[in-house]
Each structure stands twice: as C-alpha cells, then as structure tokens.
Design an enzyme around this catalytic site. Structure first.
Site, PDB file in Angstrom:
ATOM      1  N   TYR A 178      14.524  31.933   1.375  1.00 34.68           N
ATOM      2  CA  TYR A 178      13.352  32.710   1.739  1.00 34.68           C
ATOM      3  C   TYR A 178      13.411  33.163   3.198  1.00 34.68           C
ATOM      4  O   TYR A 178      13.868  32.427   4.081  1.00 34.68           O
ATOM      5  CB  TYR A 178      12.086  31.874   1.549  1.00 34.68           C
ATOM      6  CG  TYR A 178      11.656  31.711   0.109  1.00 34.68           C
ATOM      7  CD1 TYR A 178      11.300  32.813  -0.658  1.00 34.68           C
ATOM      8  CD2 TYR A 178      11.601  30.444  -0.469  1.00 34.68           C
ATOM      9  CE1 TYR A 178      10.898  32.661  -1.980  1.00 34.68           C
ATOM     10  CE2 TYR A 178      11.197  30.280  -1.784  1.00 34.68           C
ATOM     11  CZ  TYR A 178      10.847  31.396  -2.536  1.00 34.68           C
ATOM     12  OH  TYR A 178      10.448  31.244  -3.837  1.00 34.68           O
ATOM     13  N   LYS A 189       0.844  -1.199   0.000  1.00 36.20           N
ATOM     14  CA  LYS A 189       0.000   0.000   0.000  1.00 36.20           C
ATOM     15  C   LYS A 189       0.879   1.249   0.000  1.00 36.20           C
ATOM     16  O   LYS A 189       2.086   1.174   0.245  1.00 36.20           O
ATOM     17  CB  LYS A 189      -0.929  -0.006   1.214  1.00 36.20           C
ATOM     18  CG  LYS A 189      -0.220  -0.041   2.566  1.00 36.20           C
ATOM     19  CD  LYS A 189      -1.210  -0.130   3.703  1.00 36.20           C
ATOM     20  CE  LYS A 189      -0.482  -0.145   5.051  1.00 36.20           C
ATOM     21  NZ  LYS A 189      -1.413  -0.114   6.182  1.00 36.20           N
ATOM     22  N   CYS A 211      13.132  25.119   0.006  1.00 32.05           N
ATOM     23  CA  CYS A 211      12.178  25.664  -0.960  1.00 32.05           C
ATOM     24  C   CYS A 211      11.329  24.532  -1.542  1.00 32.05           C
ATOM     25  O   CYS A 211      11.563  23.356  -1.269  1.00 32.05           O
ATOM     26  CB  CYS A 211      12.928  26.375  -2.082  1.00 32.05           C
ATOM     27  SG  CYS A 211      14.126  27.589  -1.492  1.00 32.05           S
ATOM     28  N   HIS A 225      -4.964  -6.658  14.361  1.00 30.85           N
ATOM     29  CA  HIS A 225      -3.755  -5.847  14.267  1.00 30.85           C
ATOM     30  C   HIS A 225      -3.191  -5.560  15.648  1.00 30.85           C
ATOM     31  O   HIS A 225      -3.924  -5.117  16.543  1.00 30.85           O
ATOM     32  CB  HIS A 225      -4.070  -4.529  13.557  1.00 30.85           C
ATOM     33  CG  HIS A 225      -2.860  -3.845  13.007  1.00 30.85           C
ATOM     34  ND1 HIS A 225      -2.318  -4.158  11.782  1.00 30.85           N
ATOM     35  CD2 HIS A 225      -2.069  -2.884  13.527  1.00 30.85           C
ATOM     36  CE1 HIS A 225      -1.259  -3.410  11.561  1.00 30.85           C
ATOM     37  NE2 HIS A 225      -1.080  -2.629  12.603  1.00 30.85           N
ATOM     38  N   ARG A 240       2.043 -10.576   8.301  1.00 31.72           N
ATOM     39  CA  ARG A 240       1.985  -9.441   7.384  1.00 31.72           C
ATOM     40  C   ARG A 240       3.297  -8.667   7.471  1.00 31.72           C
ATOM     41  O   ARG A 240       3.687  -8.215   8.562  1.00 31.72           O
ATOM     42  CB  ARG A 240       0.794  -8.533   7.719  1.00 31.72           C
ATOM     43  CG  ARG A 240      -0.547  -9.239   7.615  1.00 31.72           C
ATOM     44  CD  ARG A 240      -1.709  -8.262   7.793  1.00 31.72           C
ATOM     45  NE  ARG A 240      -1.667  -7.565   9.076  1.00 31.72           N
ATOM     46  CZ  ARG A 240      -2.124  -8.066  10.217  1.00 31.72           C
ATOM     47  NH1 ARG A 240      -2.652  -9.294  10.247  1.00 31.72           N
ATOM     48  NH2 ARG A 240      -2.069  -7.367  11.324  1.00 31.72           N
TER      49      ARG A 240
END
Length: 829
Positions: A723, A499, A771, A626, A683
């Site tokens: 900046y 994923k 930046c 899980h 997993r």
C-alpha cells in the site's frame, strides 16, 4: 512387570519397615500429581531445594496409596492403614531399588551420554533395530537422577536390549547413574556447552561424563571430535575397553568415505572395518546435526552386531532402515480444537511408557470428557492380549471415556476395553467416516506409531487453519517458574499473573500448568477472566486485581477474591457478601506506597483501620502494594522507600486485624533485584513468560510467533511493494509474502525495513507497509520456497529486541497477539 513385597524392598534399600511387609508393589511413584493405581504403588517422598514429597502424604493417603518411602518422621496414627519404609535419603533409596532391578536382567544395556543429541540417538538406534529386537528404553528424555531409575524400573523380561540416556549437571552425578545402569556399551554423542555452569572446565565435564564407562565393555564415539578422541585415548581406565569410533580417519571402525548433502537429504558412504562391507546410507535429513546423529546410531548398531552375535543384528537391515528415520518429536503439542475441544497431539511414537506420560497430561483437564485416539503399538515384545490388557488398564485408570482404535492389532483386542470403543482399520478408514460434530467439549489425546500418520487426524480436529501460530513452550514456562522460585527465601509463596490472556500465551492452558506446578495464587485483571478459569476446572485461589462492583455477585458465585482499594468498595463488597449468605470471604487490601494508581494512601490508613473491625464477614487474606520502578536502578532509593513504607503500613493493618496475613510487594523485577521485598509472597509476571525484567536472556523463551511463506515472487527494479507504494525496489528483488499482519499483532511500525522476520536462519527485512493480514519480506539472495517458516519473534529476534525497536515494552507486544492466531502448546520431552 515384576512385583516386589515391601519387606523385600526395605531390605534392598536398607530401610526400616513399619506396616505390612507382604504388600505387593508393581509401580514406583515420585510425583503426587501423576495418575496411578494407588493399591499397588510405592510413593517415594523425594526432598529437593524447592519441594518436599512429605508434604503430600495426606493427599496420597486420601487417594488410596498405602505404601511410602520416607526420610522424615511420620505419625503412623494419622495413616493407620499405611506402611512406611524409613530411609536416610529417599532419592538414594530409589536409585538403590532401580540398581537392584537392573541386576535381575541379563540382556545388554546401552547407555547414551553427551551434551547434545542423546534422545535423538536413543530413538534412532531403536528405529534402526525395531524390526530385529524387542527393546526397553527410557521414555522421552528421562536421563536425570530421578528419570534414570524410573526408566530402569520399567525393564521387563520380554526385552532383548536396553537403551537408556544418562544426563548430568554436577560432578558426582554420573557415578550414581553408572551404578544404576551398569551399561555394557556407552555411546558418547559429543561435548558441548550444555550444563557447563556446574563444572569448572570443559575437561572436568568430559571426565565426569566418561565415568559412565567404568564397567562397560565398549565405548562408541566420533573420532573426528578431536577433544573427545584425545581424552578417551588418554584415559587409563578405558585402555582395556573396546574403543569403537566412527569418522573420516583411516583408524575409524566405521569409516565415513563420503558425504553428499542435498536440499532435503544426505547420502553417506561408510565402511565397517570388521566386515569390510560398504554401505550407502540415505539419511532423510540435510542438516549436519541429523547427519551426525544418524552416523552415530548406525555405528552403534555395527558394534552391537559384533559384540553380541546372539542378538543376530543384521547390518544390512540397519543400514536400510536409515532411509526410514523419522524426526523425533521433542514435544507434546496442545492446541484448540473444533467445538470446544482441546487436542493433545503426540502422534509420533507409541509405547506403553510414553502412553502413560501422555495420559498423565490428559488427566490435567479436570472433569472434561476424555477421548484417546490410539494406533497399534508395535514391537512391544508382548503378546497382544497382555499388551492391550495393560493399555486398557491405563485408560481406565486415567478416566478415559472413549477410545478410537486404529489398526488391525488393537482391533483384535477391543474386548479388553471397558470404555466406549470404536475401531478403524487405518487412518484413512477413520478419515473417510470422520464427522467433526461427534467431538464436543472434550480433551482428545492422539497417540500412535509414526507410520499411521495420525497427525492427519489432528489437523482435521483443529479449530483454526490460519497459518500464523503462537507456539507456547510449557516446559520453558515451568523452567522460568523454577528459576524464579530458586531466588526466593524458604517459605515464600507465589502469585502468578495470568491476566491479559496470560500475557498473550493463553489463559486456560497456562493456568492449568501453574495449578499443576502448585503455584499458590493466580492473579487476573477482571472477574470474567476468573470465571473462565473456574469454568475450565481451575480450583486454586484467584485474585481479581481490577474488580468492578457490578461483578461482586458473580465473583462470590465463582469463589473469586477481590482486590479492595478504597472504602466504598469495601462497603459494597461486604454488602454483597451479606446478601449472598456466605460466611467470611477473603479480600486482598491494596496499599498505595508511591505508584499512585490504586490503593489506600498513607493518609487514608487511619480511616481504614477504624472501619475494618465492622466488616466481620470479610477476612483479609493478603495486604499488598506495587513497586513503581524496581527494574530501573536510577530509582533504587525510591524503591527502598516504598519497601519501608509498605512494611510500616502493612504492620499497622495486621496489628488492627489481630491476625497474620500474607504480605506481598515484589513483582518480577523486585524478585530479581530486591530480596528484602519478598516478604510472605511474590507476584510473578513478565519474567515468567520469558522476558526478564532486569537481565535480558536469563529466562527461557516461552512464546514464538511464526508464520509460513505462502508465495515467492520477483519484483523488477523500479517497481514498488504494498500500500502507498512505500516499498521501492532499487534493484531486482525477490520477496516472500507471509500471512501475518497488524490484525494478528504485527506492529505496523515494523514495515519499510524497520523490522524483519527470520527465514531459514537469516533476517529478512520487511518491505513496504504491513497490511492487515499479510506482510512482505525482502529475501533477495536467499534460498526461500513457499512453505518455509518465518519467525516474527522468539529466540531470534527476541520479544525484548523487538520491543526496543518499537520503543515499547515486551508486555505490549505479547498481549497484542490476536485471538485469531492459533496457540500451539507443547512440552519438551
């Protein structure tokens, strides 16, 4: 290539043959995933800690393979047209066959051992001698118990010298390799820390490596490596051998008189004692390792000239070739091309053995059109009609649709190729007529001899020219997978998570690798990721962990399997299956055991069990939950309570179903810390991608974010950078401008000295605000030039250390790498 009958092979390896003894074998296969001619292949069913070749006999038989070497009982009735040679140990049988094949060739063999540099020294010896001799050598770094016999099997009558590597990781292994190779000359590169875990001491490892010299006539080594020099001189078994050393000492056979290092090259003056000739070696590298490897390679050529006068090796020629040594590509690169193409860049060397390996890699791209851009194959020792006949057979065997042939030699034999074939006399000729639009939605292998500079073609075919890249090491990912598999109990399956664009590494390419490595399931977050995988040719089971009811029809169309975490979803998916007309479709039930995210809670279990029997068009493939804090020892009691609760809840579900499912609970941290949580499947997530959940540094780095210095400028004291004028120069400074910014995934919080990039091995603090597209690094006092590489994260700094600075986790850093950053995939050779 010599062919053998099965009866002859059975006799060589003392095996029992059942079947047709007259059948001819020209090819030896150990990997069922590789591409080969089935009617002339002999498959060895090797058995290891995490694999068993006997499991793939049926697949191979279906592909047309009819000859097998096995060590387990096989039912001949299942394979009526096959022949089997039964042996006690298939690896030993493979090694015995290779040893026999080696004895049939009388030309000298050089074997290279040592901790580092074996592949480079092998390839550089070949480069120094390529204009003088026809060589047989191991492809890439084939130096293991399996790689060496596969390399030796390719020895042919046309060669005049063999050069092979020999690598070991355990005591006893070198004796077996020595029996196969029986080298005339052994080159010992150095003694380092590689594979030290397999040996009690460095001395034991050195003794084991020197066993390769048992029947050799001579040994080449560096006498400036005092530990090696002392051990070789003190080894009684080597007393009668020619000990040929190089180094700065007066006793050296090749004495290094001076070494002068420049910015990009090294000049070494050496003297060969036997001929009393001095040579100026212009080594086109400035680093110490390359200088050592170049001197080792030249010294080997000097010994071969003395030891085998019939080879007519010219020392002057070899010395002159040192200036033309080229970097050895230790990787095969893969990256995105224009118009939906995938580019496989192996444009560094060309021989039939390495071409076969590259074509095997190309074959992993499913049903996509396959194009090969191939240059002349030089110094093969074979007549052109025979050489390019073999190449044509390889291309046909691997389903290549189009050949772009570059060079005069291959052009003369274009009639051998049955695929579409275009010929160009040179790389420049091709580029002058290049039209990117003629390449669309195909996998393109670029393979050629170094002098053809085919990397120019690779650049033209590439999709993006942004100088910032994420290099993804597919070999490291495979090693991490195998390291995690080694922690598992026998029979435990694996679900690999891909994923979030495979944790930033690239969804499609990582999934292709994992499919090739026979992972059992892939896990994605959303259905569109699964659809991408199916469209890319990924055929293995895919679990969607965050399914949305609006995508159920699409999931059914693409054979994606949803996680089901509440009763309304269960009802809606069953209705979608009914509308589709499909049979029983697999689902994966999620239980909530304490994470309190998604899943059926314990108090909802009774209602679930009452409802489940109604949904006969659904099959529960797995039940899972899980772990919330498996990586944090202070919560171990909570984790153990989760394990116990899941065990009880999942067993109740299975009892109601009346059949066995796959139960899985352990994530990466669970695999590493809680073996009792492995159950039927695990997993694999962050550890697979190089960031161990519990043991920093224990997994190999997979992703490296790097860019290039595009400008170096001076900033006077008192001036500011960036900046908001946040970067103040308190003294005269030198800054490097690097085209990587927060739009690429470089966190803005790393600016103003909080973070750094690695340039030429030194950390350069980031100065001023980061930046959108660039950042600036303080390189005051550094030797930095435009074009130098700048590493944001990789080995150093690691993604874990970067996450600690940002008070976050490696997941966040990896998944935030922008899609505009070009992914460059490579496999180590």
């Amino acid at each position: 290539m010599k062919t053998y009958t099965l009866s002859a092979i059975a006799e060589i390896m003392s095996g029992t043959l059942v079947g047709k003894g007259a059948s001819a074998v020209a090819e030896v296969v150990t990997d069922s995933r590789s591409t080969f001619y089935p009617d002339r292949a002999l498959f060895f069913a090797l058995v290891g800690a995490r694999h068993n070749g006997h499991h793939y006999l049926a697949d191979l038989y279906a592909r047309g393979v009819r000859a097998f070497v096995v060590s387990e009982e096989v039912s001949a009735r299942r394979y009526p047209l096959a022949s089997f040679i039964t042996v006690a140990d298939t690896l030993q049988a493979l090694q015995a066959l290779a040893a026999y094949h080696r004895r049939l060739h009388s030309y000298p063999v050089v074997a290279i051992a040592g901790s580092n540099g074996k592949t480079v020294v092998k390839e550089w010896i070949a480069q120094l001698l390529s204009t003088q001799l026809r060589l047989a050598r191991s492809p890439k770094s084939y130096n293991s118990q399996v790689g060496v016999p596969l390399s030796v099997w390719r020895m042919g009558e046309e060669s005049e010298l063999g050069i092979f590597e020999a690598g070991i990781s355990l005591p006893g292994e070198m004796e077996r390799l020595e029996h196969i190779l029986r080298p005339d000359v052994v080159v010992f590169t150095n003694l380092g820390e590689a594979h030290q875990e397999g040996f009690a001491t460095r001395e034991q490892k050195l003794r084991e490596k020197l066993r390769l010299c048992a029947n050799a006539e001579a040994v080449v080594y560096c006498c400036d490596q005092h530990e090696v020099h002392a051990a070789i001189r003190a080894t009684a078994a080597l007393a009668q051998k020619r000990l040929f050393c190089w180094g700065a000492g007066s006793e050296a056979d090749v004495r290094v008189i001076s070494v002068e290092k420049g910015d990009a090259a090294t000049c070494a003056t050496v003297e060969v004692a036997a001929s009393q000739k001095r040579f100026l070696l212009n080594i086109p590298f400035a680093d110490a390792a390359s200088t050592e490897n170049a001197l080792q390679s030249f010294a080997t050529c000097a010994l071969l000239a003395q030891l085998f006068p019939s080879l007519h090796i010219n020392e002057d020629n070899a010395a002159g070739n040192v200036a033309h040594l080229t970097p050895i590509a230790m990787r095969l690169e893969l990256h995105e091309g224009a118009n939906g193409c995938t580019i496989i860049n192996d444009a560094y060397n060309a021989d039939v053995a390495s071409l076969r390996i590259a074509l095997d890699f190309l074959s992993g791209f499913g049903k996509r059109r396959r194009t090969v851009i191939l240059s002349d194959i030089e110094q093969s020792g074979k007549e052109g009609w025979r050489l390019y006949g073999e190449v044509a057979e390889l291309l046909r065997e691997h389903g290549v649709s189009r050949l772009i042939a570059i060079g005069e030699q291959i052009g003369r034999h274009l009639d051998k190729f049955t695929c579409d074939a275009l010929h160009f006399s040179s790389t420049g000729h091709f580029l002058r007529q290049f039209d990117r639009n003629t390449f669309k939605d195909e996998a393109i292998l670029i393979k050629g001899s170094r002098r053809f500079l085919l990397e120019q073609i690779s650049r033209q075919l590439s999709q993006k020219t942004h100088l910032t890249t994420l290099e993804v090491n597919l070999t490291a990912l495979t090693d991490n997978l195998n390291a995690l598999r080694a922690m598992l109990k026998k029979g435990v399956k694996t679900l690999a998570l891909v994923k979030a664009n495979a944790y930033g590494a690239g969804l499609i390419e990582v999934a292709r690798l994992l499919q090739h490595q026979r992972v059992d399931y892939l896990g994605v977050a959303f259905a569109d990721e699964g659809v991408q995988l199916r469209r890319a040719g990924i055929a293995m089971p895919i679990v969607v962990l965050n399914p949305e009811p609006g995508t159920f029809e699409q999931m059914l169309e693409y054979r994606l399997e949803p996680e089901i975490y509440n009763l309304p979803m269960l009802q809606r998916y069953s209705e979608a299956v009914l509308r589709s007309g499909e049979g029983a479709c697999s689902i994966h039930l999620k239980l909530d055991t304490g994470m309190h995210r998604l899943g059926f809670a314990e108090e909802e279990l009774d209602e679930l069990l009452l409802c489940l029997p109604r949904f006969r068009n659904l099959k529960v493939a797995s039940i899972f939950s899980h772990l919330a804090a498996a990586d944090e020892p202070q919560h171990d009691d909570f984790t153990r309570a989760q394990i116990a609760l899941f065990d009880a809840m999942s067993k109740r579900v299975e009892a109601e179903l009346g059949y066995k499912t796959l139960r899985h609970l352990a994530n990466s941290a669970g695999v590493e810390r809680f073996p009792e949580a492995q159950l039927d499947m695990v997993r694999l997530g962050i550890s697979l991608y190089g960031a161990s959940a519990t043991k920093p540094g224990s997994m190999r780095t997979v992703s490296v974010l790097k860019s290039t210095v595009v400008q170096v400028k001076r900033v006077p004291a008192g001036d500011t950078v960036g900046y908001g004028r946040k970067g103040k120069a308190d003294e005269d400074k030198t800054i490097a401008v690097i085209p990587v910014g927060y739009a690429d995934g470089l966190n803005r919080l790393l600016g103003n000295g909080a973070g750094s990039v690695l340039i030429n091995g030194k950390p350069a603090p980031l100065i001023g605000n980061i930046c959108m597209d660039t950042c600036m690094a303080d390189v005051t006092g550094f030797a930095v030039r435009e074009g130098d590489e700048a590493t944001v994260f990789g080995e150093n700094p690691s993604v874990t250390s970067l996450a600690e600075k940002l008070h976050t986790i490696p997941y966040e850093i990896l998944t935030r790498i922008s899609t505009r950053v070009k992914r460059v995939y490579f496999s180590e050779n």
